[in-house]
Write a protein that holds these residues in place. Structure first.
Motif, PDB file in Angstrom:
ATOM      1  N   THR A   1     -13.268 -10.889  -0.833  1.00 48.15           N
ATOM      2  CA  THR A   1     -11.996 -10.647  -1.517  1.00 48.15           C
ATOM      3  C   THR A   1     -11.412  -9.266  -1.200  1.00 48.15           C
ATOM      4  O   THR A   1     -10.359  -8.914  -1.707  1.00 48.15           O
ATOM      5  N   GLY A   2     -12.120  -8.485  -0.415  1.00 46.84           N
ATOM      6  CA  GLY A   2     -11.620  -7.148  -0.079  1.00 46.84           C
ATOM      7  C   GLY A   2     -12.155  -6.086  -1.023  1.00 46.84           C
ATOM      8  O   GLY A   2     -11.551  -5.036  -1.214  1.00 46.84           O
ATOM      9  N   LYS A   3     -13.336  -6.334  -1.598  1.00 40.66           N
ATOM     10  CA  LYS A   3     -13.817  -5.392  -2.624  1.00 40.66           C
ATOM     11  C   LYS A   3     -14.270  -4.050  -2.042  1.00 40.66           C
ATOM     12  O   LYS A   3     -14.186  -3.038  -2.724  1.00 40.66           O
ATOM     13  N   THR A   4     -14.718  -4.031  -0.799  1.00 39.23           N
ATOM     14  CA  THR A   4     -15.150  -2.744  -0.232  1.00 39.23           C
ATOM     15  C   THR A   4     -13.978  -1.755  -0.217  1.00 39.23           C
ATOM     16  O   THR A   4     -14.106  -0.617  -0.675  1.00 39.23           O
ATOM     17  N   ALA A   5     -12.849  -2.225   0.310  1.00 43.07           N
ATOM     18  CA  ALA A   5     -11.691  -1.324   0.361  1.00 43.07           C
ATOM     19  C   ALA A   5     -11.186  -1.019  -1.053  1.00 43.07           C
ATOM     20  O   ALA A   5     -10.610   0.044  -1.287  1.00 43.07           O
TER      21      ALA A   5
ATOM     22  N   GLN B   1      -8.034  -5.404  -5.012  1.00 40.70           N
ATOM     23  CA  GLN B   1      -7.549  -4.046  -4.702  1.00 40.70           C
ATOM     24  C   GLN B   1      -6.388  -3.687  -5.619  1.00 40.70           C
ATOM     25  O   GLN B   1      -6.307  -2.571  -6.138  1.00 40.70           O
TER      26      GLN B   1
ATOM     27  N   LYS C   1      -0.774  -5.635   2.568  1.00 42.67           N
ATOM     28  CA  LYS C   1      -0.674  -5.478   1.110  1.00 42.67           C
ATOM     29  C   LYS C   1      -2.061  -5.639   0.482  1.00 42.67           C
ATOM     30  O   LYS C   1      -2.941  -6.259   1.080  1.00 42.67           O
ATOM     31  N   PRO C   2      -2.235  -5.083  -0.720  1.00 44.35           N
ATOM     32  CA  PRO C   2      -3.564  -5.157  -1.336  1.00 44.35           C
ATOM     33  C   PRO C   2      -3.945  -6.595  -1.681  1.00 44.35           C
ATOM     34  O   PRO C   2      -3.075  -7.407  -2.012  1.00 44.35           O
TER      35      PRO C   2
ATOM     36  N   PHE D   1       0.832  -1.204   0.000  1.00 54.05           N
ATOM     37  CA  PHE D   1       0.000   0.000   0.000  1.00 54.05           C
ATOM     38  C   PHE D   1       0.869   1.258   0.000  1.00 54.05           C
ATOM     39  O   PHE D   1       0.486   2.283  -0.546  1.00 54.05           O
TER      40      PHE D   1
ATOM     41  N   GLN E   1     -22.087  -1.957   7.139  1.00 54.78           N
ATOM     42  CA  GLN E   1     -20.742  -2.523   7.065  1.00 54.78           C
ATOM     43  C   GLN E   1     -19.838  -1.703   6.143  1.00 54.78           C
ATOM     44  O   GLN E   1     -18.695  -1.398   6.483  1.00 54.78           O
TER      45      GLN E   1
ATOM     46  N   PHE F   1      -4.021  -4.116   7.372  1.00 55.47           N
ATOM     47  CA  PHE F   1      -3.901  -4.430   5.941  1.00 55.47           C
ATOM     48  C   PHE F   1      -2.464  -4.120   5.504  1.00 55.47           C
ATOM     49  O   PHE F   1      -2.068  -2.961   5.445  1.00 55.47           O
TER      50      PHE F   1
ATOM     51  N   ARG G   1     -11.539 -14.467   4.662  1.00 53.07           N
ATOM     52  CA  ARG G   1     -11.782 -13.120   4.153  1.00 53.07           C
ATOM     53  C   ARG G   1     -10.491 -12.322   4.052  1.00 53.07           C
ATOM     54  O   ARG G   1      -9.566 -12.519   4.829  1.00 53.07           O
ATOM     55  N   GLY G   2     -10.436 -11.437   3.071  1.00 52.23           N
ATOM     56  CA  GLY G   2      -9.228 -10.627   2.863  1.00 52.23           C
ATOM     57  C   GLY G   2      -8.050 -11.522   2.574  1.00 52.23           C
ATOM     58  O   GLY G   2      -8.119 -12.355   1.671  1.00 52.23           O
ATOM     59  N   THR G   3      -7.003 -11.399   3.377  1.00 59.70           N
ATOM     60  CA  THR G   3      -5.836 -12.261   3.156  1.00 59.70           C
ATOM     61  C   THR G   3      -5.816 -13.454   4.131  1.00 59.70           C
ATOM     62  O   THR G   3      -4.854 -14.201   4.161  1.00 59.70           O
TER      63      THR G   3
HETATM   64  P1  AMP Z   1     -14.925  -7.431   1.624  1.00 64.08           P
HETATM   65  O1  AMP Z   1     -14.757  -8.346   0.446  1.00 64.08           O
HETATM   66  O2  AMP Z   1     -14.789  -6.007   1.283  1.00 64.08           O
HETATM   67  O3  AMP Z   1     -16.182  -7.730   2.375  1.00 64.08           O
HETATM   68  O4  AMP Z   1     -13.690  -7.699   2.634  1.00 64.08           O
HETATM   69  C1  AMP Z   1     -13.486  -8.932   3.237  1.00 64.08           C
HETATM   70  C2  AMP Z   1     -12.537  -8.884   4.414  1.00 64.08           C
HETATM   71  O5  AMP Z   1     -11.200  -8.679   3.997  1.00 64.08           O
HETATM   72  C3  AMP Z   1     -12.785  -7.826   5.458  1.00 64.08           C
HETATM   73  O6  AMP Z   1     -12.746  -8.470   6.722  1.00 64.08           O
HETATM   74  C4  AMP Z   1     -11.645  -6.870   5.344  1.00 64.08           C
HETATM   75  O7  AMP Z   1     -11.343  -6.283   6.588  1.00 64.08           O
HETATM   76  C5  AMP Z   1     -10.540  -7.761   4.859  1.00 64.08           C
HETATM   77  N1  AMP Z   1      -9.537  -7.077   4.017  1.00 64.08           N
HETATM   78  C6  AMP Z   1      -9.802  -6.226   3.003  1.00 64.08           C
HETATM   79  N2  AMP Z   1      -8.650  -5.810   2.436  1.00 64.08           N
HETATM   80  C7  AMP Z   1      -7.642  -6.419   3.092  1.00 64.08           C
HETATM   81  C8  AMP Z   1      -6.219  -6.393   2.959  1.00 64.08           C
HETATM   82  N3  AMP Z   1      -5.617  -5.683   2.023  1.00 64.08           N
HETATM   83  N4  AMP Z   1      -5.504  -7.153   3.803  1.00 64.08           N
HETATM   84  C9  AMP Z   1      -6.112  -7.898   4.742  1.00 64.08           C
HETATM   85  N5  AMP Z   1      -7.452  -7.979   4.932  1.00 64.08           N
HETATM   86  C10 AMP Z   1      -8.223  -7.253   4.104  1.00 64.08           C
END
Ligand code: AMP
Length: 412
Positions: free
Chosen positions: A49-53, A28, A23-24, A3, A89, A21, A338-340
């Protein structure tokens, strides 16, 4: 890529670090640079997969920079999503990632009093995260003015279509006056989604697809265990006893079955709570919050929580019953990994559920691995069944009584 290498504000980088977080995620990595240069995006990505961020990071950055350059009023971004849980959320992700920036976010949804919401909006917000019903109400009352919106995000587009929001989606685009950037997220893609997407986004939009062939996130290891219906609870108990550290969501088909599982676990001194549509909204929220905060580590739920609910560090999902809608399999097991993070999911398939398993396998496009248990574990379940049959019938009756009494109380 880290990031720290992205051209985004230091405050956001700090917030990412504080969220843990490092790394992406794939989505992301692919979305953020495109969004930052102003491209429309159509992203197909599984849940978790972290799509919100992936959209929150660039949107916060762009708005913050604009606000720091000159004062700008009005709502700059609308994120539309299908449910109030999801709106909340997404709102909390925006809040977390925009700390110490100038960006003000607000999650708007129905089912609560509108006056406070209107007051907050009129005080001035930059990002509106909203479910369609309440948003259109407030637009028609002229409380929401969309004339300065520059960014439009549609999350869970497939679910929105299934819920019949097609006309609303077309309408909102029509009333967004400014030239704006559109970001479109969906867990699945089919002809209907494509039609909607083409009506929504520029033809040269970037299409970003994350492992489209396998709808299950690569972070989730999943398998199926063939069991006798009346032995399921013993396999469950075994699993819970052997994995005391695990944070688990157990999915069952109906609320009666959820309560029945809870009763069985209570009897065996295993602490858990339930989440289903028979509970009042406040009870549901409390259960989720307590689970999120690790006040207990086992949540027994129906499909109402199978989509979009984001609780970090769920290590395991157990499908005590297979879902009747194949797609829900993917949403249920997407509550872990979820996420990583990595996660594991196991499904108990009783004799009568094999057709459901076939539907799921048609949906995922491959056979789900079979989990083979050793002889000893099987024997244990069989012996437990012999010992337990009498009390079970009483337990079922008690549970049904318990639910109807609760319902009666609420009606009063
Ligand atoms: P989402 O797909 O947006 O619902 O995110 C799923 C989960 O991934 C959430 O718990 C986030 O907090 C986590 N997350 C999103 N981006 C990252 C990242 N870069 N590294 C680690 N965890 C992440």
């Amino acid at each position: 890529m880290k990031f720290t290498e992205l051209k985004i504000g230091d405050e956001i980088k700090k917030n990412l670090e504080n969220s843990g977080f490092k790394k992406p995620t794939d989505i992301q990595y692919k979305c953020i640079p495109s969004i930052l240069v102003g491209e429309d995006v159509l992203a197909v990505a599984q849940t978790g997969t972290g799509k919100t961020a992936a959209f929150a990071i660039p949107i916060i950055d762009m708005i913050d920079k604009q606000k720091k350059n000159r004062r700008t009023d009005g709502i700059k971004c609308i994120v539309m999503c299908p449910t109030r849980e999801l709106a909340k959320q997404i709102g909390s992700v925006f809040n977390k990632l925009s700390k110490h920036t100038d960006v003000v976010n607000f999650a708007l949804y129905g089912g609560v009093e509108q006056d406070k919401q209107a007051a907050k909006i009129q005080k001035g917000i930059d990002v509106l995260i909203a479910t369609p019903g309440r948003m259109f109400d407030l637009i028609s009352q002229k409380i929401i003015d969309v004339s300065s919106v520059k960014y439009f995000v549609l999350d869970e587009a497939d679910k929105m279509l299934k819920l019949g929001f097609y006309d609303d989606l077309i309408y909102i685009k029509k009333i967004l006056k400014q030239r704006h950037q559109t970001m479109f997220f969906s867990a699945t893609i089919d002809d209907e989604i494509k039609k909607l997407a083409y009506a929504q986004i520029k033809s040269d939009a970037i299409r970003i697809q994350i492992s489209p062939k396998d709808p299950v996130s690569k972070n989730v290891k999943h398998g199926v265990l063939f069991v006798k219906q009346d032995e399921k609870r013993f396999y469950l108990l075994d699993f819970l006893v052997e994995n005391p550290q695990a944070k688990i969501i157990i999915f069952a088909r109906t609320k009666v079955r959820v309560e029945r599982i809870k009763k069985f676990l209570d009897k065996n001194n295993i602490v858990c709570d339930v989440y289903h549509s028979g509970l009042a909204q406040t009870e549901r929220e409390r259960a989720l919050e307590n689970f999120r905060e690790n006040k207990f580590n086992i949540l027994v739920a129906t499909d109402i929580s199978a989509r979009g609910i984001d609780i970090a560090n769920v290590t395991n999902v157990i499908n005590y019953d297979l879902p009747e809608i194949a797609e829900n399999y993917v949403h249920r097991i997407g509550r872990t990994g979820r996420g990583t993070n990595k996660g594991e999911a196991i499904s108990f398939c009783g004799e009568e559920e094999e057709n459901l398993l076939k539907n799921i396998e048609n949906y995922t496009g491959y056979q789900i691995n079979k989990v083979i248990l050793d002889e000893q574990t099987r024997k244990k379940a069989e012996i437990s069944t012999l010992n337990d049959n009498k009390s079970l019938q009483k337990m079922i009756l008690d549970t049904e009584k318990h639910i109807s009494e609760k319902a009666k109380k609420r009606r009063k």
